[in-house]
Enzyme design. Structure first.
Site, PDB file in Angstrom:
ATOM      1  N   ASP A 112      23.717  35.556 106.344  1.00 50.71           N
ATOM      2  CA  ASP A 112      22.280  35.364 106.620  1.00 50.71           C
ATOM      3  C   ASP A 112      21.460  35.578 105.354  1.00 50.71           C
ATOM      4  O   ASP A 112      20.244  35.320 105.335  1.00 50.71           O
ATOM      5  CB  ASP A 112      21.795  36.233 107.789  1.00 50.71           C
ATOM      6  CG  ASP A 112      22.046  37.716 107.576  1.00 50.71           C
ATOM      7  OD1 ASP A 112      22.597  38.099 106.524  1.00 50.71           O
ATOM      8  OD2 ASP A 112      21.680  38.503 108.468  1.00 50.71           O
ATOM      9  N   ASP A 128      27.339  34.522 109.879  1.00 54.32           N
ATOM     10  CA  ASP A 128      26.531  35.645 110.363  1.00 54.32           C
ATOM     11  C   ASP A 128      25.733  35.273 111.604  1.00 54.32           C
ATOM     12  O   ASP A 128      25.049  34.244 111.623  1.00 54.32           O
ATOM     13  CB  ASP A 128      25.523  36.065 109.277  1.00 54.32           C
ATOM     14  CG  ASP A 128      26.060  37.169 108.392  1.00 54.32           C
ATOM     15  OD1 ASP A 128      27.051  37.833 108.778  1.00 54.32           O
ATOM     16  OD2 ASP A 128      25.485  37.378 107.309  1.00 54.32           O
ATOM     17  N   LYS A 169      30.065  37.317 112.243  1.00 56.08           N
ATOM     18  CA  LYS A 169      29.841  38.680 111.742  1.00 56.08           C
ATOM     19  C   LYS A 169      28.531  39.187 112.328  1.00 56.08           C
ATOM     20  O   LYS A 169      27.577  38.428 112.461  1.00 56.08           O
ATOM     21  CB  LYS A 169      29.793  38.699 110.211  1.00 56.08           C
ATOM     22  CG  LYS A 169      29.488  40.088 109.634  1.00 56.08           C
ATOM     23  CD  LYS A 169      29.839  40.189 108.157  1.00 56.08           C
ATOM     24  CE  LYS A 169      28.817  39.607 107.206  1.00 56.08           C
ATOM     25  NZ  LYS A 169      27.456  40.203 107.308  1.00 56.08           N
ATOM     26  N   GLU A 187      28.688  47.796 103.195  1.00 58.87           N
ATOM     27  CA  GLU A 187      27.736  47.440 102.134  1.00 58.87           C
ATOM     28  C   GLU A 187      27.028  48.697 101.619  1.00 58.87           C
ATOM     29  O   GLU A 187      26.451  49.475 102.407  1.00 58.87           O
ATOM     30  CB  GLU A 187      26.714  46.429 102.682  1.00 58.87           C
ATOM     31  CG  GLU A 187      25.679  46.027 101.637  1.00 58.87           C
ATOM     32  CD  GLU A 187      24.862  44.793 102.003  1.00 58.87           C
ATOM     33  OE1 GLU A 187      25.147  44.147 103.029  1.00 58.87           O
ATOM     34  OE2 GLU A 187      23.929  44.479 101.247  1.00 58.87           O
TER      35      GLU A 187
HETATM   36  O1  KIV Z   1      24.638  37.758 104.265  1.00 57.66           O
HETATM   37  C1  KIV Z   1      25.381  38.212 103.379  1.00 57.66           C
HETATM   38  O2  KIV Z   1      25.410  37.742 102.235  1.00 57.66           O
HETATM   39  C2  KIV Z   1      26.217  39.344 103.713  1.00 57.66           C
HETATM   40  C3  KIV Z   1      26.962  40.001 102.593  1.00 57.66           C
HETATM   41  C4  KIV Z   1      26.067  40.932 101.900  1.00 57.66           C
HETATM   42  C5  KIV Z   1      28.182  40.676 103.075  1.00 57.66           C
HETATM   43  O3  KIV Z   1      26.260  39.755 104.839  1.00 57.66           O
END
Ligand code: KIV
Length: 264
Positions: free
Chosen positions: A42, A81, A110, A179
């Site tokens: 995201d 995501d 995710k 993270e």
């Molecule tokens: O959206 C994204 O780039 C992420 C990474 C920071 C793992 O979730």
């Protein structure tokens, strides 16, 4: 690469590599590399659309970019995501959000944090959708966290991350992104969990690493968090290429005969 390879790589202590990807052209390039996994993060809202945080990402945006990546990714494993609030509604609406990403070409979804997501995660895995968890600095929670800050630095916050990681594993997640947490906390969790851990700003002891593609290529020069390394000077290479083109146009060096069509 498939979901079982994630466990196998952990077992064999082979590091996993994941990078973000938001578009067809970069997916085509990444499909020619040995990177294990593409994340349609995201962060697309920030990196590709210029928003200040990931709260602006919508399901429509995520499915649109997932479909583009999927058309170029070859046999790469794609994780997408679930965007802000898209999985905090009714079970039925949450499942529809995951369905949209999978039908756009993702192999897994995710989501951030665990509290209130346990039943949804279990339901997805029982329905054939692998789920990756995300703990520590969870950008969808910046208004609660008070900004993009390192998490798990004190005992109480570290204990919460440990408890949440075990809960995600229990609920059925096949991997967890950590993270911006202290390296030793990530190490402890990597040793305790049987599912792989993937770090970003979580030190060297996780089972794998993830970075934003534009960050690792050095295309984003304005803001460089401590955990980012530029493996290439992408911005400079692009500017050089574009300046060479402009110069050739201005001086008559382009187009040349070989670039021109002729009438019959
Ligand atoms: O959206 C994204 O780039 C992420 C990474 C920071 C793992 O979730």
């Amino acid at each position: 690469m498939n979901v079982l390879d994630f466990y196998q790589k952990k077992e064999k202590q082979e590091k996993l590599s994941m990078v973000t990807c938001y578009d067809y052209t970069n997916a085509k390039i990444l499909s020619q590399t040995s990177v294990d996994c593409l994340l349609v993060g995201d962060s697309v809202a920030m990196t590709m659309h210029g928003y200040k945080d990931t709260l602006a990402a919508t399901l429509e945006m995520m499915t649109f970019h997932t479909a583009a990546v999927s058309r170029g990714a070859g046999d790469k494993f794609i994780v997408s995501d679930l965007p802000f609030l898209s999985y905090r509604k009714s079970l039925s609406k949450n499942v529809s959000a995951a369905q949209a990403l999978i039908q756009a070409g993702a192999h897994a979804v995710k989501l951030e944090n665990v509290s209130g997501n346990e039943i949804f995660i279990k339901h997805l895995t029982e329905s054939g959708i692998p789920v990756m968890g995300h703990l520590g600095l969870t950008p969808q929670f910046i208004n609660i966290l008070g900004g993009h800050k390192v998490q798990g630095k004190n005992e109480e916050s570290a204990a919460k991350i440990k408890e949440d990681a075990r809960a995600l594993q229990e609920a059925g997640c096949f991997a967890i992104v950590f993270e911006c947490i202290p390296s030793l906390l990530a190490k402890e969790m990597t040793e305790q969990l049987y599912i792989p851990t993937i770090g970003i700003g979580a030190g060297p002891y996780t089972d794998g690493q993830v970075l934003v593609l534009q960050d690792l290529l050095g295309m984003t020069q304005d803001l460089k968090p401590k955990f980012v390394k530029h493996f290439s000077n992408g911005q400079e290479h692009m500017i050089q290429g574009i300046e060479a083109y402009v110069n050739a146009v201005q001086t008559g060096g382009f187009p040349k005969d070989e670039h021109c069509y002729r009438s019959e």
